[in-house]
Motif scaffolding. Structure first.
Motif, PDB file in Angstrom:
ATOM      1  N   SER A 122       0.860  -1.193   0.000  1.00  0.00           N
ATOM      2  CA  SER A 122       0.000   0.000   0.000  1.00  0.00           C
ATOM      3  C   SER A 122       0.891   1.236   0.000  1.00  0.00           C
ATOM      4  CB  SER A 122      -0.919   0.029   1.231  1.00  0.00           C
ATOM      5  OG  SER A 122      -0.176   0.307   2.404  1.00  0.00           O
ATOM      6  N   MET A 134       0.514   3.643   2.144  1.00  0.00           N
ATOM      7  CA  MET A 134       0.843   3.857   3.559  1.00  0.00           C
ATOM      8  C   MET A 134       2.050   3.012   3.970  1.00  0.00           C
ATOM      9  SD  MET A 134      -0.994   6.231   4.817  1.00  0.00           S
ATOM     10  CE  MET A 134      -0.507   6.024   6.528  1.00  0.00           C
ATOM     11  N   THR A 162       2.591  11.152  -5.578  1.00  0.00           N
ATOM     12  CA  THR A 162       1.482  10.338  -6.072  1.00  0.00           C
ATOM     13  C   THR A 162       0.661  11.077  -7.134  1.00  0.00           C
ATOM     14  OG1 THR A 162       1.296   9.120  -4.003  1.00  0.00           O
ATOM     15  CG2 THR A 162      -0.683   9.232  -5.351  1.00  0.00           C
ATOM     16  N   SER A 168       1.668   6.330  -3.770  1.00  0.00           N
ATOM     17  CA  SER A 168       0.585   5.376  -3.633  1.00  0.00           C
ATOM     18  C   SER A 168       0.343   4.850  -5.039  1.00  0.00           C
ATOM     19  CB  SER A 168      -0.683   6.040  -3.093  1.00  0.00           C
ATOM     20  OG  SER A 168      -1.761   5.120  -3.263  1.00  0.00           O
ATOM     21  N   THR A 193      -1.581   2.650  -5.827  1.00  0.00           N
ATOM     22  CA  THR A 193      -3.030   2.443  -5.927  1.00  0.00           C
ATOM     23  C   THR A 193      -3.630   3.427  -6.932  1.00  0.00           C
ATOM     24  OG1 THR A 193      -2.953   2.012  -3.553  1.00  0.00           O
ATOM     25  CG2 THR A 193      -5.131   2.344  -4.511  1.00  0.00           C
ATOM     26  N   ALA A 226      -1.467  -0.588  -3.641  1.00  0.00           N
ATOM     27  CA  ALA A 226      -0.008  -0.758  -3.664  1.00  0.00           C
ATOM     28  C   ALA A 226       0.695   0.555  -3.400  1.00  0.00           C
ATOM     29  CB  ALA A 226       0.443  -1.311  -5.022  1.00  0.00           C
ATOM     30  N   LEU A 257      -8.380   8.126  -6.320  1.00  0.00           N
ATOM     31  CA  LEU A 257      -8.050   8.914  -7.511  1.00  0.00           C
ATOM     32  C   LEU A 257      -7.143   8.120  -8.430  1.00  0.00           C
ATOM     33  CD1 LEU A 257      -4.849  10.588  -7.177  1.00  0.00           C
ATOM     34  CD2 LEU A 257      -6.007  10.668  -4.990  1.00  0.00           C
TER      35      LEU A 257
END
Ligand SMILES: *Cc1c(COP(=O)(O)O)cnc(C)c1O
Length: 385
Positions: free
Chosen positions: A78, A80, A178, A198, A200, A211, A329
């Motif tokens: 992630s 995080m 990001t 991120s 993701t 991810a 997003l």
């Protein structure tokens, strides 16, 4: 055979070229295996997915390092996880971390609620003035952290003065990029030590994987890898395979996000029902000149303030047909969210207004739909407000 430096689109698809024997699959093979056969009595590196050395994990890490201009990179399970490990790699008990105040809510909570237990002090600074950072340094400051562009005001930060400060003071500069991706901004080229994503969001780009990623020097990434082996934030091989697929279209997706972002922002700026538009591509944005200097594109994130505050915003959100109300997003589909109930929910209405994010503020992640259709959808929803 030297073809000179390859473009980002080519590198997003191929990474660096390596000879392939005949019969090699063109698409990457998914090695959905936690472990691998190991020679008896051998001293070779153990292959195990938690170590980040599954072939699918390695492929995307190399590709990201190539795009960022980094010696090395590593994916995590992630964003995080990536942020936590990157900081643990450079901070020790007794150290002080100086962070931008304008960061992802989860990261803010990680710093304020968790870092204390490791004896790491964190303070926050209004990030647009290099002098404010310098004034906030302490004897035990070890690292600086910031996000650029920021959420949800899309402020662009000038990291070069901060990189210079870090160099003279011997500090690490960590940047969460990001919102930009390496297509729009490569912090390492401006003096950052570690860039964090991120994945993701835009790197994967399809809202179907969680991810994170870090890129930087070999020695820093090896320390992040050592921590990942122990703390366990490794990426699943199938998630890596999906990110591999997503990253192949990163450059072309970002070009489209950039074009749609500008088109929708310019349209919004002309609507009497919209009180303010936050987009670094507009001349009215406070960082427009800086954005022109350091970004290769303004991105697909957009903030607007509707005339009429929260009631208008809720009517508008209910009327949208193509644009979906959801957090997150960077995907192919356009999403809209309210910082009031998502990233900035822990602040009071007054604190939000103070931070320049009045209630009724809407944050868009513009996707890859036709810009005209997105504008038409926003126009019909605005007409009903
Ligand atoms: C989403 C996000 C994160 C957290 O990433 P996850 O993948 O959700 O863990 C961190 N920073 C920024 C800027 C983000 O948008």
């Amino acid at each position: 055979m030297d073809h000179g430096p390859l473009g980002l689109s080519t590198r997003a698809i191929h990474g660096s070229f390596e000879p392939r024997p005949d019969g090699t699959p063109v698409a990457p093979v998914l090695a959905q295996s936690a472990t691998f056969t190991h020679p008896v009595g051998g001293t070779r590196e153990t292959l195990y997915a938690r170590y980040g050395n599954n072939p699918n994990q390695i492929a995307i890490a190399r590709r990201l390092a190539n795009l960022e201009g980094a010696e090395s990179a590593l994916f995590t399970s992630s964003g995080m996880g990536a942020i936590a490990l990157a900081h643990l790699a450079v901070l020790r008990p007794g150290d002080h971390l100086l962070s931008s105040a304008w960061i992802y809510g989860g990261v803010h909570r990680l710093f304020t609620q968790e870092f204390g237990r490791f004896g790491i002090e964190v303070t926050f600074v209004q990030p647009t003035q290099a002098r404010a950072w310098k004034r906030a340094l302490r004897k035990n400051t070890r690292a600086l952290f910031l996000e650029s562009p920021t959420n949800p005001l899309l402020r662009v930060l000038d990291i070069e003065p901060l990189a210079a400060l870090c160099k003279t003071e011997g500090l690490a500069l960590l940047v969460d990029a990001t919102f930009a991706t390496p297509v729009n901004f490569r912090p390492l080229e401006h003096g950052a030590d570690i860039v964090i994503h991120s994945a993701t969001k835009y790197l994967n780009g399809h809202s179907d994987v969680l991810a994170g990623a870090v890129a930087g020097s070999e020695s820093l990434i090896e320390e992040v890898r050592r921590l990942m082996k122990l703390w366990g934030q490794a990426l699943d091989p199938f998630a890596a395979w999906l990110i591999d697929r997503g990253m192949r279209t990163l450059a072309v997706r970002m070009a489209r996000h950039n074009a749609t972002g500008l088109a929708v922002a310019e349209w919004c700026a002309r609507q009497p029902g919209i009180a303010a538009v936050h987009y670094p591509g507009l001349p009215s944005h406070p960082d427009h000149d800086l954005a022109n200097r350091v970004l290769n594109g303004y991105g697909g994130m957009l903030g607007i303030e509707l005339v009429g505050g929260v009631p208008a915003a809720e009517r508008f959100l209910r009327a949208l047909r193509i644009v979906t109300h959801a957090p997150s997003l960077g995907g192919v589909e356009t999403l809209v969210s309210e910082p009031r109930v998502t990233s900035h929910a822990s602040l009071s209405a007054d604190e939000r207004a103070e931070a320049g994010i009045p209630d009724g503020f809407l944050r868009f992640s513009l996707g890859l739909e036709d810009a005209d259709d997105l504008i038409a959808d926003m126009a019909q929803a605005l007409a009903g407000v």
